[in-house]
Each structure stands twice: as C-alpha cells, then as structure tokens.
Design a protein around this motif. Structure first.
Motif, PDB file in Angstrom:
ATOM      1  N   GLY A  59       0.777  -1.241   0.000  1.00 36.30           N
ATOM      2  CA  GLY A  59       0.000   0.000   0.000  1.00 36.30           C
ATOM      3  C   GLY A  59       0.799   1.276   0.000  1.00 36.30           C
ATOM      4  O   GLY A  59       0.240   2.359   0.205  1.00 36.30           O
ATOM      5  N   LEU A  60       2.099   1.194  -0.252  1.00 39.12           N
ATOM      6  CA  LEU A  60       2.920   2.398  -0.163  1.00 39.12           C
ATOM      7  C   LEU A  60       2.760   3.281  -1.396  1.00 39.12           C
ATOM      8  O   LEU A  60       2.974   2.849  -2.522  1.00 39.12           O
ATOM      9  CB  LEU A  60       4.396   2.041  -0.006  1.00 39.12           C
ATOM     10  N   LYS A  61       2.384   4.524  -1.152  1.00 34.67           N
ATOM     11  CA  LYS A  61       2.469   5.555  -2.177  1.00 34.67           C
ATOM     12  C   LYS A  61       3.821   6.249  -2.030  1.00 34.67           C
ATOM     13  O   LYS A  61       4.360   6.338  -0.923  1.00 34.67           O
ATOM     14  CB  LYS A  61       1.368   6.605  -1.995  1.00 34.67           C
ATOM     15  N   VAL A  62       4.333   6.763  -3.116  1.00 36.01           N
ATOM     16  CA  VAL A  62       5.542   7.577  -3.026  1.00 36.01           C
ATOM     17  C   VAL A  62       5.296   8.750  -2.075  1.00 36.01           C
ATOM     18  O   VAL A  62       6.169   9.133  -1.295  1.00 36.01           O
ATOM     19  CB  VAL A  62       5.952   8.094  -4.423  1.00 36.01           C
ATOM     20  N   TRP A  63       4.092   9.277  -2.101  1.00 36.13           N
ATOM     21  CA  TRP A  63       3.729  10.430  -1.268  1.00 36.13           C
ATOM     22  C   TRP A  63       3.902  10.128   0.222  1.00 36.13           C
ATOM     23  O   TRP A  63       4.152  11.035   1.014  1.00 36.13           O
ATOM     24  CB  TRP A  63       2.296  10.832  -1.583  1.00 36.13           C
ATOM     25  N   HIS A  64       3.791   8.861   0.601  1.00 33.14           N
ATOM     26  CA  HIS A  64       3.970   8.497   2.007  1.00 33.14           C
ATOM     27  C   HIS A  64       5.420   8.678   2.462  1.00 33.14           C
ATOM     28  O   HIS A  64       5.688   8.688   3.670  1.00 33.14           O
ATOM     29  CB  HIS A  64       3.583   7.029   2.240  1.00 33.14           C
ATOM     30  N   LEU A  65       6.361   8.815   1.527  1.00 31.51           N
ATOM     31  CA  LEU A  65       7.778   8.897   1.876  1.00 31.51           C
ATOM     32  C   LEU A  65       8.211  10.318   2.236  1.00 31.51           C
ATOM     33  O   LEU A  65       9.398  10.537   2.519  1.00 31.51           O
ATOM     34  CB  LEU A  65       8.637   8.369   0.721  1.00 31.51           C
ATOM     35  N   ARG A  66       7.285  11.265   2.264  1.00 34.58           N
ATOM     36  CA  ARG A  66       7.615  12.613   2.715  1.00 34.58           C
ATOM     37  C   ARG A  66       8.166  12.575   4.132  1.00 34.58           C
ATOM     38  O   ARG A  66       7.712  11.764   4.945  1.00 34.58           O
ATOM     39  CB  ARG A  66       6.374  13.527   2.706  1.00 34.58           C
ATOM     40  N   PRO A  67       9.129  13.433   4.455  1.00 34.33           N
ATOM     41  CA  PRO A  67       9.714  13.411   5.811  1.00 34.33           C
ATOM     42  C   PRO A  67       8.680  13.543   6.917  1.00 34.33           C
ATOM     43  O   PRO A  67       8.811  12.913   7.972  1.00 34.33           O
ATOM     44  CB  PRO A  67      10.668  14.616   5.794  1.00 34.33           C
ATOM     45  N   GLU A  68       7.639  14.336   6.704  1.00 29.50           N
ATOM     46  CA  GLU A  68       6.653  14.568   7.764  1.00 29.50           C
ATOM     47  C   GLU A  68       5.613  13.461   7.881  1.00 29.50           C
ATOM     48  O   GLU A  68       4.846  13.414   8.854  1.00 29.50           O
ATOM     49  CB  GLU A  68       5.938  15.912   7.548  1.00 29.50           C
ATOM     50  N   SER A  69       5.561  12.554   6.925  1.00 34.99           N
ATOM     51  CA  SER A  69       4.558  11.491   6.955  1.00 34.99           C
ATOM     52  C   SER A  69       4.872  10.480   8.051  1.00 34.99           C
ATOM     53  O   SER A  69       6.036  10.130   8.282  1.00 34.99           O
ATOM     54  CB  SER A  69       4.499  10.774   5.600  1.00 34.99           C
ATOM     55  N   ARG A  70       3.814   9.987   8.704  1.00 38.81           N
ATOM     56  CA  ARG A  70       3.997   8.980   9.754  1.00 38.81           C
ATOM     57  C   ARG A  70       3.118   7.754   9.510  1.00 38.81           C
ATOM     58  O   ARG A  70       2.987   6.902  10.384  1.00 38.81           O
ATOM     59  CB  ARG A  70       3.660   9.613  11.112  1.00 38.81           C
ATOM     60  N   PHE A  71       2.511   7.678   8.342  1.00 39.31           N
ATOM     61  CA  PHE A  71       1.601   6.583   8.032  1.00 39.31           C
ATOM     62  C   PHE A  71       2.377   5.266   7.989  1.00 39.31           C
ATOM     63  O   PHE A  71       3.501   5.207   7.481  1.00 39.31           O
ATOM     64  CB  PHE A  71       0.911   6.854   6.710  1.00 39.31           C
ATOM     65  N   TYR A  72       1.778   4.195   8.516  1.00 42.53           N
ATOM     66  CA  TYR A  72       2.539   2.954   8.725  1.00 42.53           C
ATOM     67  C   TYR A  72       3.088   2.291   7.458  1.00 42.53           C
ATOM     68  O   TYR A  72       4.094   1.569   7.555  1.00 42.53           O
ATOM     69  CB  TYR A  72       1.725   1.958   9.558  1.00 42.53           C
ATOM     70  N   PRO A  73       2.528   2.478   6.251  1.00 46.93           N
ATOM     71  CA  PRO A  73       3.214   1.903   5.083  1.00 46.93           C
ATOM     72  C   PRO A  73       4.635   2.436   4.911  1.00 46.93           C
ATOM     73  O   PRO A  73       5.517   1.724   4.424  1.00 46.93           O
ATOM     74  CB  PRO A  73       2.313   2.325   3.913  1.00 46.93           C
ATOM     75  N   LYS A  74       4.867   3.682   5.320  1.00 45.91           N
ATOM     76  CA  LYS A  74       6.229   4.236   5.286  1.00 45.91           C
ATOM     77  C   LYS A  74       7.125   3.475   6.263  1.00 45.91           C
ATOM     78  O   LYS A  74       8.276   3.145   5.934  1.00 45.91           O
ATOM     79  CB  LYS A  74       6.191   5.720   5.637  1.00 45.91           C
ATOM     80  N   VAL A  75       6.605   3.178   7.442  1.00 45.69           N
ATOM     81  CA  VAL A  75       7.351   2.401   8.428  1.00 45.69           C
ATOM     82  C   VAL A  75       7.676   1.018   7.857  1.00 45.69           C
ATOM     83  O   VAL A  75       8.804   0.515   7.991  1.00 45.69           O
ATOM     84  CB  VAL A  75       6.554   2.265   9.741  1.00 45.69           C
ATOM     85  N   ALA A  76       6.690   0.409   7.209  1.00 51.02           N
ATOM     86  CA  ALA A  76       6.896  -0.914   6.604  1.00 51.02           C
ATOM     87  C   ALA A  76       8.002  -0.871   5.556  1.00 51.02           C
ATOM     88  O   ALA A  76       8.852  -1.778   5.479  1.00 51.02           O
ATOM     89  CB  ALA A  76       5.591  -1.409   5.979  1.00 51.02           C
ATOM     90  N   PHE A  77       8.005   0.177   4.744  1.00 45.98           N
ATOM     91  CA  PHE A  77       9.015   0.319   3.687  1.00 45.98           C
ATOM     92  C   PHE A  77      10.421   0.365   4.278  1.00 45.98           C
ATOM     93  O   PHE A  77      11.317  -0.384   3.857  1.00 45.98           O
ATOM     94  CB  PHE A  77       8.724   1.582   2.880  1.00 45.98           C
ATOM     95  N   TYR A  78      10.636   1.223   5.260  1.00 42.82           N
ATOM     96  CA  TYR A  78      11.977   1.366   5.817  1.00 42.82           C
ATOM     97  C   TYR A  78      12.388   0.143   6.639  1.00 42.82           C
ATOM     98  O   TYR A  78      13.578  -0.219   6.667  1.00 42.82           O
ATOM     99  CB  TYR A  78      12.087   2.650   6.624  1.00 42.82           C
ATOM    100  N   ASN A  79      11.417  -0.510   7.288  1.00 42.84           N
ATOM    101  CA  ASN A  79      11.743  -1.769   7.968  1.00 42.84           C
ATOM    102  C   ASN A  79      12.218  -2.818   6.968  1.00 42.84           C
ATOM    103  O   ASN A  79      13.191  -3.543   7.213  1.00 42.84           O
ATOM    104  CB  ASN A  79      10.519  -2.293   8.719  1.00 42.84           C
ATOM    105  N   ALA A  80      11.512  -2.911   5.845  1.00 44.77           N
ATOM    106  CA  ALA A  80      11.873  -3.905   4.832  1.00 44.77           C
ATOM    107  C   ALA A  80      13.221  -3.592   4.194  1.00 44.77           C
ATOM    108  O   ALA A  80      14.058  -4.487   3.994  1.00 44.77           O
ATOM    109  CB  ALA A  80      10.784  -3.973   3.761  1.00 44.77           C
TER     110      ALA A  80
END
Length: 750
Positions: free
Chosen positions: A593-614
């Motif tokens: 479910g990751l959008k590129v938009w979720h990768l903004r520094p201020e974003s805290r939505f969990y797909p961003k967390v999933a991306f960096y964990n992976a």
C-alpha cells in the motif's frame, strides 16, 4: 403538518410552517409566506418571488401551482433557490462606452458564462425562467454562484469551486462567505499562504470581524507565522470582551498552541493553566496542556496519558489527537497506557481500537504489543487477529505472523467460511523453524474429502467476521509467497479458491487481501523457475541465517537483485534473469500500500514504516530495483489537482517525483545500494495517460543523475500505437504477466 423552509444565502433564514389538513393553498402560497417573513426581517435584502423557486430535499423542483398537501410531506425540508437567467439574444448597439474595458462588467459576464455552462452540462439544476433582457442584480448573480460552488465541493471538485469563488470576488472583492470558503478550500489543500490571503481580503471589508480573525489566526499557525498569529488572536480576544468566557477561552487555547510551536512553552503553560482553572473540561485546552507537560517527568507523563484516555471518545475523529497519543505511547510505553485505560485495559475491543489508531501514526511496535494483549484475552477475536497479522508484516516479522496464524487455526478450528473449516488448513501449515526459502512441499493429500462438496456459491454474502476470517488465510498465502516458501502455496490456494471464487470480494472490506491472493494464485501457476532449481540446493536441508539474508551455503552460488514495491513485486518475484552475464534471482521486498507520497519526511503513516523496515533487511551494497508510483497515479495525482493542492497535473507529478528521488538518494547513501528505478506499470487503461506523463517526467528528472538509473522500457510493454497493454503481458487486469521479466533483463543491459 409541520415543515421547514430554508434560504441558505446570506443573510440566511429558516421558518417553520404549520399547515392544517383543513388549510387550502398551493406551493406558491408557501413561497409567499416565506417572502413576507424574510423581507420583513431583512428589508435591505428584499427578495422577489419572480426570481425564486422551491425545491425539496433531493433538489427536485416543486410546482408552485400544486397544493401543499400533494407536494409537501410532514417534517420535510424545503429550500428557496434563486433562478438562473437566460442569455439575452437582443442585439446591443456598439457604443464607445460599451467598448471600454470594464473589469467588473467582464467579471459578471464570466460568472454568468460559468453558470450557463454548468446548466448546459446538466450538473447545475436551476432552470432558466427569467425572460430575455430582464434585470439580474449582483445579489442574485452571486447567490447562484455560491450555490454552484457548493455543488462542486459536494462533488469533491474543489478546483472548479475555486474558479467560481474567484469570479465572485472579482464582482464583490470583500464577499465574506466567498473569502471564507475559498480560504477553507486552500487550507484543506495545505496551501495556507493562499488561505491567509483570502482571509485578509475579507478583513479589508469586515475589519475586526471576530470569526475572520479566528480563522486567519488558525491559518497563520499552520503556515508557521506564529508571532503574527498571536497578534491576530489577541485582536480577536479584544473584540470578544463582551462575549461569554467560553469563546474567549477558545481563542486562548489557540494562542497557547501558537506560543508552544513558537518555542515559548513557559508562557504557553501559564496561559493554558489559567484556561483550565476556569473550566477543566475544555477538551482542546486539555490536549494542549498534555502536549506541554508529558515530557516533564513521570508524574506529568501519567497526567498526559490520563488526559488522552479522557479525550478518546470526544476526539475519536481528531487526527492531531491520535498523532499525539501515538507519540505519548512511543515515548512512555504501553504499560502507562494500560494503567490509564483502567478496566478498559481488559477489553479486547478497546485495546484493538487504540492499537489501530496508534499504529496508523507510527507506533507500530507498541500497537503489536497492545493487539497481542487483546488476543491473549480473546483468542477468537477475528478482526484483531487480522490487524495483528498485518502489523507483524509491517514489522517484517513474517515467521512470527506465520506461527500466529498456525496457532489461531489450532484454537479456532471449528470456524468456517463457505463450508471450508479452519481445521482443514492445519495439515497444510506445518510447524517450521523458518519460512525463508523453505522448500517443504505441502501434501495435497491432506485436504479432507469433505472439501470436494464445498461450493463457492454456497450461501449469501459473507458477514464481516467471515470476511476477516478468510482474509487471514489470504494473508497467509501472501506471507508464504514473499518469504519464498512457494512449495506450500498450491494446496492452500486450492482450498481458498472455494471461498474466493465468484464472491466479488474486490468490492468488500477485504479487497486488498483478496487482490493479493488472486494475483499470487495466478502467478504461481505460471511457468516457474524455482530458486531451488537454479541453485541446486534444497533449502530445508541448509542452515538459515535469521532475517531476510541469503541462507548459509547458498550465498556463494546465488546472487539476488532486490525488487522493492507494492503488489507489483509479485510478478517478477523468485524468478531468474541474467544480469552482468550471471544468473540472478529477483528477491521481492514488499511495502504493501505504499504511495511515493507516504515517503515525505513529515509522513507517519505505517506503510512508510513498513518500507523502511523492509529496506533495512536488504544487505549493504545490493542491487535494488524500486517499483513505486502506481498507487499515486491511480489514487493521488489527479485527486490532488481536484482538491487544489496543485494547480496542474504536471505540478502534482513533479512534487511526487521530488519526494521519490529524495528518499532514494538517502537510502542509497545509507545502504550503498546500486539503484534502478522501474517505470510505473501502464496496466490500467483508465490511468495510462497519467502513468505516461509520470514516466516521462521521471525519465527527464533522472536523465542527468549518475547514481539513480531509470529503466526506460515503459513503451515496450504497450502495443505499437501506445494505446493498450501488449496482450502478451496481460495477467489479471491490474498486474503484469511474469513474462515481462525479459524486458527488465534487456533494460538492465543498457
């Protein structure tokens, strides 16, 4: 009977009409009754019956000649709307004066053109009934335009609404409602500088208006202009001297926030303490107080958490509250959360709810802990079980998720969906030391004979609990696939197809789980090159290294290209290509479910967390292909323009590309990756033009980059005319067929 008549243009008015059964009269009499009351109250804004009409709640026009008894029901809401004039066909003599440019006259003409265009396209329901050549004053013109702008907002087309509001302000530069609503429109799009502009424009005509001052202060805070915001709020307080204390306290809470964000915490704490001393139930004040004190010590942290629990119900839809709660739990731990939940800490429903809220704002580890507590109390809590499994995926704890599903199956074996019992899955999901690259082959003979009598058409639609139950096993398939345990999949897919086929699950709350299952079940049936066949190694016989790294004994024989993406990682996963003259296996790295938009520094939505964990599990120096942006093209880019976040689609695309490039550069620097960027896949016809623009602009953006290489093969996936997907790459209408790997292979040679 009793019904209500509303007029929603400033100055607004509503009257209640009581109509006895014995009363005679028409709908036209109701309009006259309203006009008499309105014109008596607002003589300077007197309305004329010839310019008005009545509509019901569904905006259907009411015939003025019909009797009230036939046209209006008891308790109904009736609305007074202004009519749209027709365009005059009378010739106008050209004079010198008429040829002189008049900005206001041109603005009125533009506004009339907008209204007529809206009428002709069928989106605006006011009929033309004023005779050609009749007078149409500014009040009626603006009233119609405000109604049209409201309709655009209801239709989620803020861009068109903004055009209408701006035309209104050309005719009437200080129109209060137009300025406020245009400001709100830009504020919702996070364009606070423009929002501030229109509030200041309104204040030029309504100097000292407390409503305008309050809203302006809010926008200044969001724009980071804290000092100016404090001054504006202070002016608002001055205007509210004779108002009730609650209104003044409301502004003081806002001043507190501005001072806190400005860094003047001591002054902010003094001010908010005075507010709460007068009225301790002030909800926004309590939240501000909790923000200020929670880092001051253990007692203050306990006090802040207690406040969060008190605000859980009244602020259940408040994004800023949930974000703060996640911060407090991350900083102070789940133990403090349980203590302040009191008896609710033993309620699975309450635990599951709070866990979901804090997970969505980045407290993922803590959310998993809270969910596990809920499941320890109620092991059969299906919705919490599904959420827990998804949260473990975000944490890249696939083995833990697999074992949880296995234990859930043991505990809840009697539950079933479409005649398929949970207990039937147990022989197909053996206890394993590790999932990663596990080549244990499931025994299809262990599927019970009863399965043959199951039918996908059995029964009606699934209940919510049944949907969530089947989603758990769809997710099991997903977990096994992405961990490379592909040999376990086929019998599971066979069992689950009975619960999936013909159910239109893509329209339900488990559409995401259903989509992953559907795609994986098709891909594993394609001609396949298993990892084991490539290496000659049987994986359950070799020693595994924890995490996602290559199993010991295999590293010397096999090289990976890591492929990071959302569902588009499925098609190329675990297949072999030749790269740099040697065979490499495509290793999927999933960020659901990751959008590129979720990768903004201020974003805290969990797909961003999933991306960096992976990405943290990928070995340093690896070759990585990144395949993101399809969800942005499908759901985000055009919507952002419609919501006025950006003026053009190109501006929207470039904003997302800039986020993408910045994130990849940081990853490359941290992990020494060799980075390739996959074009957004042009599978969906409805988004193909947007995808084409995105890929074109991405290619141009990366043209001068020496370290981020764009794989330029998007056109190779289409037919010669570029209008359709090449049939040989079709799979399920949403994803590419695995055969397209040959195109990637060729692109990597360039």
């Amino acid at each position: 009977m009793k019904f209500y008549v509303h007029y929603e243009i400033e100055p607004e008015m509503t009257i209640a009409c009581r109509w006895r059964d014995s009363d005679e009269g028409s709908v036209g009499d109701v309009l006259k009754l309203f006009l008499d009351a309105y014109n008596k109250r607002y003589p300077s804004h007197a309305l004329n019956a010839s310019t008005l009409q009545l509509v019901d709640e569904s905006r259907q026009f009411l015939d003025l000649d019909l009797s009230v008894e036939d046209a209006i029901q008891d308790g109904a809401d009736i609305y007074v709307l202004t009519k749209l004039p027709s365009k005059s066909t009378e010739p106008v003599a050209a004079t010198a004066a008429s040829l002189v440019e008049d900005k206001t006259a041109n603005s009125k003409s533009s506004l009339l053109d907008i209204l007529r265009s809206a009428q002709l396209t069928g989106g605006f329901e006011l009929p033309i009934s004023v005779r050609d050549g009749s007078t149409y004053d500014d009040h009626l013109l603006i009233a119609n335009a405000i109604q049209l702008a409201h309709k655009y907002l209801v239709d989620e087309n803020a861009k068109e609404a903004a055009v209408v509001y701006k035309c209104i302000l050309e005719v009437h530069p200080g129109h209060k409602s137009a300025c406020i609503e245009l400001g709100q429109l830009y504020a919702r799009a996070s364009r606070y500088q423009e929002a501030v502009k229109y509030l200041k424009q309104a204040l030029a005509s309504y100097s000292g208006d407390e409503e305008l001052l309050k809203i302006l202060g809010d926008y200044l805070v969001e724009n980071g202009d804290y000092l100016e915001a404090v001054d504006v709020y202070a002016a608002c307080v001055d205007k509210l001297k004779n108002a009730g204390p609650d209104k003044i306290d409301d502004i003081k809470v806002r001043i507190t926030r501005a001072k806190r964000l400005e860094g003047h915490e001591s002054a902010a704490l003094t001010l908010i303490s005075s507010v709460l001393q007068r009225k301790k139930e002030n909800e926004e004040g309590l939240l501000e107080y909790a923000r200020l004190v929670h880092t001051k010590g253990p007692e203050q942290a306990t006090e802040a958490m207690a406040i969060c629990m008190c605000l859980a119900a009244p602020m259940q839809h408040n994004k800023k509250y949930h974000m703060f709660l996640a911060d407090v739990v991350r900083r102070h731990g789940v133990g403090l959360l349980y203590a302040e939940m009191k008896t609710a800490a033993d309620s699975p429903a309450a635990l599951a709810y709070l866990a979901t809220q804090i997970r969505d704002y980045g407290a993922v580890e803590e959310a998993a802990t809270v969910m596990k507590r809920a499941l320890d109390i109620e092991p059969s809590h299906v919705s919490c079980a599904l959420a827990y499994i998804h949260t473990l995926q975000v944490l890249v704890k696939y083995d833990e998720a697999y074992e949880f599903i296995r234990q859930f199956t043991v505990t809840n074996g009697g539950q079933s969906v479409a005649g398929v019992k949970c207990s039937w899955f147990l022989p197909l999901i053996p206890k394993l030391d590790t999932l990663y690259m596990n080549s244990v082959i499931a025994n299809e003979g262990k599927i019970p004979d009863e399965f043959s009598s199951c039918s996908s058409s059995t029964g009606g639609p699934y209940s919510t609990a049944e949907l969530q139950l089947v989603a758990i096993y769809f997710t099991l398939v997903k977990i096994l696939f992405f961990r490379g345990a592909v040999e376990l999949l086929k019998p599971l897919c066979k069992l689950l197809d009975s619960a999936h086929s013909g159910r239109d699950l893509h329209t339900t709350l488990i559409r995401n789980e259903s989509a992953y299952f559907s795609c994986i079940s098709q891909v594993v049936c394609c001609v396949y090159c298993p990892f084991a066949a490539l290496t000659g190694v049987c994986f359950h016989e070799v020693v595994k290294v924890p995490g996602m790294h290559v199993p010991a004994g295999v590293a010397e024989k096999t090289e990976f290209i890591y492929f990071a993406g959302e569902s588009h990682t499925i098609s190329p996963a675990w297949r072999s290509i030749t790269y740099q003259g040697r065979p490499h296996v495509i290793h999927p790295i999933l960020a659901t479910g990751l959008k590129v938009w979720h990768l903004r520094p201020e974003s805290r939505f969990y797909p961003k967390v999933a991306f960096y964990n992976a990405m943290g599990k990928v070995p340093q120096g690896s070759t990585v292909i990144f395949c993101f942006g399809e969800i942005d093209c499908r759901e985000g880019l055009t919507t952002a323009v419609q919501k006025c976040k950006y003026e053009t689609l190109e501006e929207s695309v470039m904003a997302v590309i800039n986020v993408y490039v910045a994130a990849l550069k940081k990853l490359m620097k941290k992990h020494k990756f060799k980075v390739f960027i996959h074009p957004v896949v042009p599978v969906l016809a409805v988004t193909r033009k947007v995808v084409s623009l995105f890929n074109k602009m991405l290619k141009e953006r990366l043209a001068k980059s020496k370290r981020l290489r764009y794989l330029d093969f998007s056109d190779a996936l289409l037919t010669e005319d570029g209008l359709k997907l090449n049939p040989q790459y079709e799979l399920d209408g949403s994803h590419l067929h695995p055969s397209y790997l040959s195109v990637i292979e060729d692109a990597l040679k360039g």
